[in-house]
Each structure stands twice: as C-alpha cells, then as structure tokens.
Design a protein around this motif. Structure first.
Motif, PDB file in Angstrom:
ATOM      1  N   GLY A   1       0.843  -1.189   0.000  1.00 22.43           N
ATOM      2  CA  GLY A   1       0.000   0.000   0.000  1.00 22.43           C
ATOM      3  C   GLY A   1       0.882   1.245   0.000  1.00 22.43           C
ATOM      4  N   ILE A   2       0.620   2.154  -0.927  1.00 21.81           N
ATOM      5  CA  ILE A   2       1.483   3.322  -1.096  1.00 21.81           C
ATOM      6  C   ILE A   2       0.626   4.498  -1.530  1.00 21.81           C
ATOM      7  N   LYS A   3       1.094   5.708  -1.267  1.00 24.61           N
ATOM      8  CA  LYS A   3       0.356   6.920  -1.641  1.00 24.61           C
ATOM      9  C   LYS A   3       1.251   7.826  -2.475  1.00 24.61           C
ATOM     10  N   ILE A   4       0.618   8.781  -3.121  1.00 25.75           N
ATOM     11  CA  ILE A   4       1.368   9.797  -3.865  1.00 25.75           C
ATOM     12  C   ILE A   4       2.350  10.478  -2.916  1.00 25.75           C
ATOM     13  N   LYS A   5       3.546  10.691  -3.389  1.00 29.56           N
ATOM     14  CA  LYS A   5       4.672  11.301  -2.684  1.00 29.56           C
ATOM     15  C   LYS A   5       5.369  10.364  -1.707  1.00 29.56           C
ATOM     16  N   ASP A   6       4.839   9.151  -1.505  1.00 25.40           N
ATOM     17  CA  ASP A   6       5.561   8.180  -0.666  1.00 25.40           C
ATOM     18  C   ASP A   6       6.896   7.856  -1.322  1.00 25.40           C
ATOM     19  N   ARG A   7       7.899   7.665  -0.484  1.00 28.76           N
ATOM     20  CA  ARG A   7       9.251   7.348  -0.959  1.00 28.76           C
ATOM     21  C   ARG A   7       9.593   5.907  -0.600  1.00 28.76           C
ATOM     22  N   PHE A   8      10.404   5.293  -1.457  1.00 27.18           N
ATOM     23  CA  PHE A   8      10.898   3.953  -1.178  1.00 27.18           C
ATOM     24  C   PHE A   8      12.267   3.809  -1.827  1.00 27.18           C
ATOM     25  N   THR A   9      12.980   2.783  -1.420  1.00 27.80           N
ATOM     26  CA  THR A   9      14.339   2.542  -1.891  1.00 27.80           C
ATOM     27  C   THR A   9      14.460   1.086  -2.330  1.00 27.80           C
ATOM     28  N   ILE A  10      15.234   0.874  -3.392  1.00 30.26           N
ATOM     29  CA  ILE A  10      15.617  -0.478  -3.794  1.00 30.26           C
ATOM     30  C   ILE A  10      17.123  -0.579  -3.579  1.00 30.26           C
ATOM     31  N   ARG A  11      17.523  -1.572  -2.798  1.00 26.20           N
ATOM     32  CA  ARG A  11      18.943  -1.801  -2.522  1.00 26.20           C
ATOM     33  C   ARG A  11      19.305  -3.198  -3.027  1.00 26.20           C
ATOM     34  N   TYR A  12      20.478  -3.294  -3.654  1.00 24.39           N
ATOM     35  CA  TYR A  12      20.937  -4.594  -4.128  1.00 24.39           C
ATOM     36  C   TYR A  12      22.451  -4.602  -4.254  1.00 24.39           C
ATOM     37  N   THR A  13      23.001  -5.781  -4.444  1.00 19.62           N
ATOM     38  CA  THR A  13      24.428  -5.937  -4.689  1.00 19.62           C
ATOM     39  C   THR A  13      24.619  -6.147  -6.183  1.00 19.62           C
ATOM     40  N   HIS A  14      25.468  -5.323  -6.786  1.00 16.06           N
ATOM     41  CA  HIS A  14      25.723  -5.431  -8.224  1.00 16.06           C
ATOM     42  C   HIS A  14      26.351  -6.781  -8.524  1.00 16.06           C
ATOM     43  N   SER A  15      25.834  -7.482  -9.523  1.00 14.32           N
ATOM     44  CA  SER A  15      26.253  -8.859  -9.787  1.00 14.32           C
ATOM     45  C   SER A  15      27.679  -8.984 -10.326  1.00 14.32           C
ATOM     46  N   VAL A  16      28.206  -7.944 -10.949  1.00 15.79           N
ATOM     47  CA  VAL A  16      29.564  -8.004 -11.479  1.00 15.79           C
ATOM     48  C   VAL A  16      30.558  -7.417 -10.486  1.00 15.79           C
ATOM     49  N   HIS A  17      30.264  -6.223  -9.989  1.00 18.74           N
ATOM     50  CA  HIS A  17      31.186  -5.531  -9.083  1.00 18.74           C
ATOM     51  C   HIS A  17      31.130  -6.043  -7.659  1.00 18.74           C
ATOM     52  N   LEU A  18      30.005  -6.695  -7.299  1.00 22.29           N
ATOM     53  CA  LEU A  18      29.772  -7.201  -5.939  1.00 22.29           C
ATOM     54  C   LEU A  18      29.831  -6.079  -4.908  1.00 22.29           C
ATOM     55  N   THR A  19      29.309  -4.914  -5.279  1.00 19.25           N
ATOM     56  CA  THR A  19      29.244  -3.758  -4.392  1.00 19.25           C
ATOM     57  C   THR A  19      27.793  -3.294  -4.278  1.00 19.25           C
ATOM     58  N   PRO A  20      27.448  -2.605  -3.192  1.00 14.32           N
ATOM     59  CA  PRO A  20      26.065  -2.175  -2.999  1.00 14.32           C
ATOM     60  C   PRO A  20      25.648  -1.048  -3.939  1.00 14.32           C
ATOM     61  N   VAL A  21      24.374  -1.112  -4.341  1.00 12.55           N
ATOM     62  CA  VAL A  21      23.742  -0.058  -5.133  1.00 12.55           C
ATOM     63  C   VAL A  21      22.453   0.311  -4.411  1.00 12.55           C
ATOM     64  N   ILE A  22      22.207   1.609  -4.279  1.00 12.74           N
ATOM     65  CA  ILE A  22      21.004   2.094  -3.606  1.00 12.74           C
ATOM     66  C   ILE A  22      20.309   3.072  -4.539  1.00 12.74           C
ATOM     67  N   GLU A  23      19.030   2.798  -4.836  1.00 11.66           N
ATOM     68  CA  GLU A  23      18.248   3.647  -5.725  1.00 11.66           C
ATOM     69  C   GLU A  23      17.036   4.167  -4.955  1.00 11.66           C
ATOM     70  N   ASP A  24      16.866   5.495  -4.950  1.00 13.57           N
ATOM     71  CA  ASP A  24      15.760   6.134  -4.226  1.00 13.57           C
ATOM     72  C   ASP A  24      14.682   6.594  -5.202  1.00 13.57           C
ATOM     73  N   TYR A  25      13.423   6.382  -4.810  1.00 11.23           N
ATOM     74  CA  TYR A  25      12.273   6.691  -5.663  1.00 11.23           C
ATOM     75  C   TYR A  25      11.160   7.343  -4.853  1.00 11.23           C
ATOM     76  N   TYR A  26      10.207   7.945  -5.579  1.00 10.13           N
ATOM     77  CA  TYR A  26       8.935   8.352  -4.980  1.00 10.13           C
ATOM     78  C   TYR A  26       7.844   8.168  -6.030  1.00 10.13           C
ATOM     79  N   VAL A  27       6.591   8.241  -5.590  1.00 12.24           N
ATOM     80  CA  VAL A  27       5.436   8.094  -6.472  1.00 12.24           C
ATOM     81  C   VAL A  27       4.894   9.487  -6.776  1.00 12.24           C
TER      82      VAL A  27
END
Length: 152
Positions: A24-50
């Motif tokens: 459940g999410i609303k307009i202007k809500d923010r969320f983040t997707i975090r993952y480990t890059h499959s080649v570099h094996l380092t963290p990636v953090i991507e920030d988003y909003y609706v």
C-alpha cells in the motif's frame, strides 16, 4: 470486490498483470531499492517516490564502482558527487511508468525499503523471477490473491 480502490506498488509476474505482491502506497511516498551489483559485488542504492500520475520517479542513485550497468555521469540538472568510496547522482527526476526487474538468485539480494523497514523481494516473488514494479489501484480480489508485503 472487483473495483480498484487501493493505491499500491505492485510486483507483477513478468508483464502479464498477475500480482505476486503489493505494498500500500500513496502519492509522494518514498521507497528505496537496494541490491548488490552482480559483477562488481558492491552495494547499489536507488531512491524513488510516487508522483501524481502514479509513475515511479527516481531521485538518487548511490554506488561504489563504474562499469557495466552503472551510470558514469549525471544528465541535465542532476548532480554527480564522489564522497569517500561512493558515487552519488542526486537531483534526479527520471520518470518510469514501471520498472522491470530480474530478482537476483545468488548475489543481488534485491531489497525494498519503505518507511524504515526492509523487505527482501525474493521472499515474495521467488529468486530469478522477472517482475514488473508499478503503481496502480488494486481491488479486493487482487489483494486477496497477492502477498501484502507489510502484512507478511
């Protein structure tokens, strides 16, 4: 029961519209997707909003290595900075009607972060699955068939 009424960030199976999980999410809500890059094996953090059109807007990306699949500079009004071992692109305004994601099987550990809580995406979609993330209204039937990420 079949009239869409609840705004949600949905994880659909491929591009078939079948909801695997939702948040459940609303307009202007923010969320983040975090993952480990499959080649570099380092963290990636991507920030988003609706935004008001139920689109997903990327505002920031943080990572540690250049190369395959990673940006090497800012575009337009974006700001590129280097702090310690991190590269940061901020002031982003990249708009997506949806985001297709192949959920990592081994290394990536894709994680959704919302309101300070972390949810491992593979836990509700399965590893190696192609999912489409998008914001849309869902109905009661879809809510019953999909997994409520927060209600897990």
């Amino acid at each position: 029961m079949f009239i869409p009424f609840k705004e949600a960030l949905v994880f659909e199976y491929q591009n078939q519209g079948k909801i695997m999980a939702y948040l459940g999410i609303k307009i202007k809500d923010r969320f983040t997707i975090r993952y480990t890059h499959s080649v570099h094996l380092t963290p990636v953090i991507e920030d988003y909003y609706v935004n008001e059109k139920n689109e997903i807007v990327q505002t920031k990306e943080t990572y540690e290595r250049f190369g395959i699949g990673m940006p090497n500079n800012a575009i337009g009004d974006e700001i590129f900075t280097h702090k310690g071992n991190k590269y940061i692109i901020s002031n982003m305004h990249r708009v997506f009607p949806y985001i297709d994601l192949r959920v990592g099987q081994v290394v990536a550990n894709h994680t959704l972060i919302f309101k300070g809580k972390s949810y491992r995406i593979a836990d509700f979609t399965g590893e190696g699955t192609w999912v489409r993330m998008k914001v849309r209204k869902i109905n009661l039937w879809e809510m019953m068939k999909g997994v409520n990420i927060i209600g897990r």
